[in-house]
Design a protein around this motif. Structure first.
Motif, PDB file in Angstrom:
ATOM      1  N   ILE A 171       0.868  -1.185   0.000  1.00  0.00           N
ATOM      2  CA  ILE A 171       0.000   0.000   0.000  1.00  0.00           C
ATOM      3  C   ILE A 171       0.903   1.233   0.000  1.00  0.00           C
ATOM      4  O   ILE A 171       1.780   1.363   0.859  1.00  0.00           O
ATOM      5  N   ALA A 172       0.716   2.118  -0.976  1.00  0.00           N
ATOM      6  CA  ALA A 172       1.475   3.371  -1.030  1.00  0.00           C
ATOM      7  C   ALA A 172       0.516   4.531  -0.787  1.00  0.00           C
ATOM      8  O   ALA A 172      -0.630   4.498  -1.238  1.00  0.00           O
ATOM      9  N   VAL A 173       0.983   5.528  -0.053  1.00  0.00           N
ATOM     10  CA  VAL A 173       0.175   6.721   0.214  1.00  0.00           C
ATOM     11  C   VAL A 173       0.972   7.954  -0.195  1.00  0.00           C
ATOM     12  O   VAL A 173       2.144   8.084   0.175  1.00  0.00           O
ATOM     13  N   ILE A 174       0.352   8.848  -0.967  1.00  0.00           N
ATOM     14  CA  ILE A 174       0.956  10.167  -1.245  1.00  0.00           C
ATOM     15  C   ILE A 174       0.009  11.210  -0.652  1.00  0.00           C
ATOM     16  O   ILE A 174      -1.102  11.405  -1.150  1.00  0.00           O
ATOM     17  N   THR A 175       0.448  11.851   0.436  1.00  0.00           N
ATOM     18  CA  THR A 175      -0.458  12.771   1.148  1.00  0.00           C
ATOM     19  C   THR A 175      -0.696  14.055   0.360  1.00  0.00           C
ATOM     20  O   THR A 175      -1.795  14.586   0.339  1.00  0.00           O
ATOM     21  N   ASN A 176       0.340  14.589  -0.279  1.00  0.00           N
ATOM     22  CA  ASN A 176       0.243  15.821  -1.071  1.00  0.00           C
ATOM     23  C   ASN A 176       1.618  16.084  -1.662  1.00  0.00           C
ATOM     24  O   ASN A 176       2.593  15.469  -1.252  1.00  0.00           O
ATOM     25  N   ILE A 177       1.689  17.001  -2.619  1.00  0.00           N
ATOM     26  CA  ILE A 177       3.000  17.399  -3.155  1.00  0.00           C
ATOM     27  C   ILE A 177       3.035  18.913  -3.309  1.00  0.00           C
ATOM     28  O   ILE A 177       2.149  19.510  -3.913  1.00  0.00           O
ATOM     29  N   SER A 178       4.050  19.527  -2.696  1.00  0.00           N
ATOM     30  CA  SER A 178       4.288  20.968  -2.859  1.00  0.00           C
ATOM     31  C   SER A 178       5.797  21.169  -2.869  1.00  0.00           C
ATOM     32  O   SER A 178       6.537  20.292  -2.421  1.00  0.00           O
ATOM     33  N   ASP A 213      -6.949  13.511  -3.935  1.00  0.00           N
ATOM     34  CA  ASP A 213      -7.579  13.821  -5.218  1.00  0.00           C
ATOM     35  C   ASP A 213      -7.852  15.323  -5.386  1.00  0.00           C
ATOM     36  O   ASP A 213      -8.295  15.759  -6.440  1.00  0.00           O
ATOM     37  N   ASP A 214      -7.587  16.107  -4.335  1.00  0.00           N
ATOM     38  CA  ASP A 214      -7.741  17.567  -4.458  1.00  0.00           C
ATOM     39  C   ASP A 214      -6.421  18.214  -4.875  1.00  0.00           C
ATOM     40  O   ASP A 214      -6.367  19.412  -5.131  1.00  0.00           O
ATOM     41  N   ASP A 215      -5.349  17.433  -4.900  1.00  0.00           N
ATOM     42  CA  ASP A 215      -4.018  17.970  -5.168  1.00  0.00           C
ATOM     43  C   ASP A 215      -3.772  17.997  -6.676  1.00  0.00           C
ATOM     44  O   ASP A 215      -3.666  16.953  -7.318  1.00  0.00           O
ATOM     45  N   LYS A 231      -6.185   2.423  -7.615  1.00  0.00           N
ATOM     46  CA  LYS A 231      -6.119   3.794  -7.096  1.00  0.00           C
ATOM     47  C   LYS A 231      -7.263   4.070  -6.111  1.00  0.00           C
ATOM     48  O   LYS A 231      -8.423   3.777  -6.398  1.00  0.00           O
ATOM     49  N   ILE A 232      -6.910   4.636  -4.970  1.00  0.00           N
ATOM     50  CA  ILE A 232      -7.914   5.015  -3.971  1.00  0.00           C
ATOM     51  C   ILE A 232      -7.751   6.495  -3.640  1.00  0.00           C
ATOM     52  O   ILE A 232      -6.818   6.898  -2.941  1.00  0.00           O
ATOM     53  N   PRO A 233      -8.652   7.349  -4.171  1.00  0.00           N
ATOM     54  CA  PRO A 233      -8.530   8.776  -3.912  1.00  0.00           C
ATOM     55  C   PRO A 233      -9.212   9.192  -2.604  1.00  0.00           C
ATOM     56  O   PRO A 233     -10.178   8.561  -2.181  1.00  0.00           O
ATOM     57  N   PHE A 234      -8.667  10.230  -1.961  1.00  0.00           N
ATOM     58  CA  PHE A 234      -9.406  10.859  -0.857  1.00  0.00           C
ATOM     59  C   PHE A 234      -9.543  12.345  -1.168  1.00  0.00           C
ATOM     60  O   PHE A 234      -8.710  12.922  -1.855  1.00  0.00           O
ATOM     61  N   SER A 235     -10.656  12.927  -0.680  1.00  0.00           N
ATOM     62  CA  SER A 235     -10.962  14.301  -1.083  1.00  0.00           C
ATOM     63  C   SER A 235     -11.864  14.985  -0.066  1.00  0.00           C
ATOM     64  O   SER A 235     -12.699  14.337   0.564  1.00  0.00           O
ATOM     65  N   LEU A 236     -11.673  16.297   0.083  1.00  0.00           N
ATOM     66  CA  LEU A 236     -12.549  17.071   0.980  1.00  0.00           C
ATOM     67  C   LEU A 236     -13.882  17.375   0.308  1.00  0.00           C
ATOM     68  O   LEU A 236     -14.844  17.765   0.953  1.00  0.00           O
ATOM     69  N   SER A 237     -13.913  17.222  -1.037  1.00  0.00           N
ATOM     70  CA  SER A 237     -15.185  17.456  -1.732  1.00  0.00           C
ATOM     71  C   SER A 237     -15.793  16.091  -2.041  1.00  0.00           C
ATOM     72  O   SER A 237     -15.093  15.095  -2.076  1.00  0.00           O
ATOM     73  N   GLY A 238     -17.078  16.055  -2.281  1.00  0.00           N
ATOM     74  CA  GLY A 238     -17.749  14.782  -2.557  1.00  0.00           C
ATOM     75  C   GLY A 238     -17.802  14.455  -4.026  1.00  0.00           C
ATOM     76  O   GLY A 238     -18.599  13.639  -4.451  1.00  0.00           O
ATOM     77  N   LYS A 239     -16.943  15.123  -4.829  1.00  0.00           N
ATOM     78  CA  LYS A 239     -17.038  14.967  -6.281  1.00  0.00           C
ATOM     79  C   LYS A 239     -16.718  13.544  -6.730  1.00  0.00           C
ATOM     80  O   LYS A 239     -17.347  13.003  -7.607  1.00  0.00           O
ATOM     81  N   ASN A 240     -15.673  12.964  -6.115  1.00  0.00           N
ATOM     82  CA  ASN A 240     -15.263  11.613  -6.524  1.00  0.00           C
ATOM     83  C   ASN A 240     -15.748  10.611  -5.476  1.00  0.00           C
ATOM     84  O   ASN A 240     -15.212  10.520  -4.393  1.00  0.00           O
ATOM     85  N   LYS A 241     -16.793   9.877  -5.810  1.00  0.00           N
ATOM     86  CA  LYS A 241     -17.406   8.974  -4.826  1.00  0.00           C
ATOM     87  C   LYS A 241     -16.682   7.623  -4.742  1.00  0.00           C
ATOM     88  O   LYS A 241     -17.115   6.719  -4.075  1.00  0.00           O
ATOM     89  N   LYS A 242     -15.566   7.493  -5.481  1.00  0.00           N
ATOM     90  CA  LYS A 242     -14.897   6.196  -5.550  1.00  0.00           C
ATOM     91  C   LYS A 242     -14.223   5.785  -4.235  1.00  0.00           C
ATOM     92  O   LYS A 242     -14.359   4.681  -3.776  1.00  0.00           O
TER      93      LYS A 242
END
Length: 443
Positions: A171-178, A213-215, A231-242
């Motif tokens: 399992i790989a996690v990418i929290t964000n990229i800046s 998925d917001d990044d 792929k498992i996205p996470f998001s603060l918006s409900g746009k991607n219900k996956k």
């Protein structure tokens, strides 16, 4: 087989111990000084070592070299090794073939320590015997040598990922990229982004990639590059219900059969960025079949990470917060964003290529005074002198805290969130955070 370990710190000593156990002829070389506790371990294990030098004839005859993450590729000894075609790898790459258990690899510019520790906390509460390693605690190689865990949760920096060729997390996690550490990537943001995505390069269809998925940077890379993992996205918006998302101030996860929900106000950690860290950890926990009740309870009782928005003391109704772990502007953005009171901000250190425009709006809104704490504060002063009325330069933590106390009024917050590395005045961000806490306790 000759294994040369460059760097006699946690990852170096752990690698040396594992290497010896697996029958390598091991030599440890550190260009700086090796701490006494590590020298004792090396002596105890009858390992050969040197400090304050790199003796070329003892290094350039290696079959494989493990370099500590702090050593840049530009360093002369690394250049010579690469010219000779000797493989130079990271501790993670060296250790992973010696364990059959699965790993969970977590990377990102910010939030990776909190996410790693939170994930480990939930899995442990769920009864799994997981090791915690990478950038945290006892080195991965050392733990693999002891062989006591049924899996590992690893916090992985871009430097560690630069040194992998075959390592494959289940399992790989990418929290964000800046932008971060750009000084190590020739100030080329694309090279840094590519380093982060190395975490998924060896994954197969049986593995998972959890990501924000917001990044925009992450989404853009995924649109233009193929990934084999699910792929498992996470998001603060409900746009991607996956994957997992937020709806009506509640985290909703559809990763496993039967929805998992959790109201955001039940989380022990505060701030929007921590909602994302929690979503990443929930995703892992669900993939590992941890019971919903355990996940819920773990998220309500998690204590947080030292030096990351850590409440130290309230003195004369002024809150003192230690966010020493914020070593880039993006990290400080999250800290300022979660401030609810007028803030006296202690900032500065070794700038890694910061763009202060990213936090300008938040500084305007939240910050009443700035205390600079660095050897060279010119970039901070030129960025914020027109935005904040009061700016003071200091060269020690004690002085910085005393001045901040004078500037703060009842109801204010004093925030140490340096946005820079610590090496000009301190040994590490931990040392900086500890000095801050000690100075606050002495007020």
């Amino acid at each position: 087989m000759r294994l040369v370990v460059l760097g006699g710190g946690e990852s170096g000593v752990g690698t040396a111990i594992l290497g010896k156990k697996k029958g390598y002829d091991v030599f440890v070389s550190d260009f700086g000084k090796i701490k006494n506790n590590y020298k004792e371990v090396l002596a105890l294990n009858k390992l050969a070592w040197e400090e304050e030098q790199h003796t070329e004839e003892l290094i350039l005859n290696a079959d494989v070299v493990m370099k500590s993450p702090g050593i840049p590729d530009k360093s002369p000894i690394i250049v010579k090794l690469k010219e000779k075609g000797i493989p130079v790898i990271s501790e993670i790459e060296f250790a992973s073939p010696f364990t059959d258990v699965e790993t969970i690899g977590i990377t990102g510019s910010n939030g990776k320590t909190t996410t790693t520790m939170l994930t480990h906390h939930i899995l442990k509460q769920g009864g799994l015997n997981m090791g915690l390693a990478g950038n945290i605690g006892k080195s991965f190689a050392w733990q693999v040598a002891e062989n006591k865990s049924e899996g590992y949760v690893l916090e992985l920096s871009s430097f560690q990922l630069d040194g992998i060729t075959k390592y494959r997390p289940h399992i790989a996690v990418i929290t964000n990229i800046s932008p971060d550490h750009l000084d190590r990537y020739n100030y080329n943001y694309d090279l840094y982004i590519a380093a982060k995505f190395r975490i998924t390069m060896n994954q197969t269809e049986d593995d998972y990639l959890i990501y924000d998925d917001d990044d925009e940077v992450i989404k853009n890379w995924l649109e233009n590059n193929k990934v084999k993992a699910k792929k498992i996205p996470f998001s603060l918006s409900g746009k991607n219900k996956k994957g997992i998302y937020v709806k009506d101030n509640t985290i909703v996860s559809n990763i496993k059969k039967g929805e998992f929900t959790m109201p955001i106000n039940e989380l022990s950690l505060e701030g929007k960025h921590n909602v994302k860290n929690a979503m990443a950890a929930i995703s892992v926990a669900q993939l590992k079949n941890i019971r919903k009740k355990t996940i819920f309870e773990s998220l309500t009782n998690f204590q947080g990470v030292e030096h990351r928005l850590e409440k130290v003391l309230k003195i004369q109704n002024v809150e003192y917060i230690n966010d020493s772990k914020a070593t880039n502007t993006n990290s400080t953005y999250y800290a300022l964003d979660s401030m609810t009171a007028p803030t006296v901000w202690i900032v500065g250190g070794v700038d890694k290529g910061n763009d202060y425009n990213e936090i300008m709006q938040l500084v305007r809104e939240k910050v009443k005074a700035i205390v600079c704490l660095g050897v060279d504060n010119s970039k901070i002063i030129s960025a914020f002198s027109n935005v904040v009325d009061v700016m003071v330069e200091t060269t020690s933590m004690t002085e910085a805290v005393k001045i901040a106390q004078k500037m703060a009024e009842k109801g204010d917050t004093v925030l140490l969130s340096p946005a820079c590395a610590s090496f000009d005045l301190f040994e590490s961000y931990e040392d900086r955070g500890k000095q801050f806490k000690a100075a606050v306790q002495n007020l």
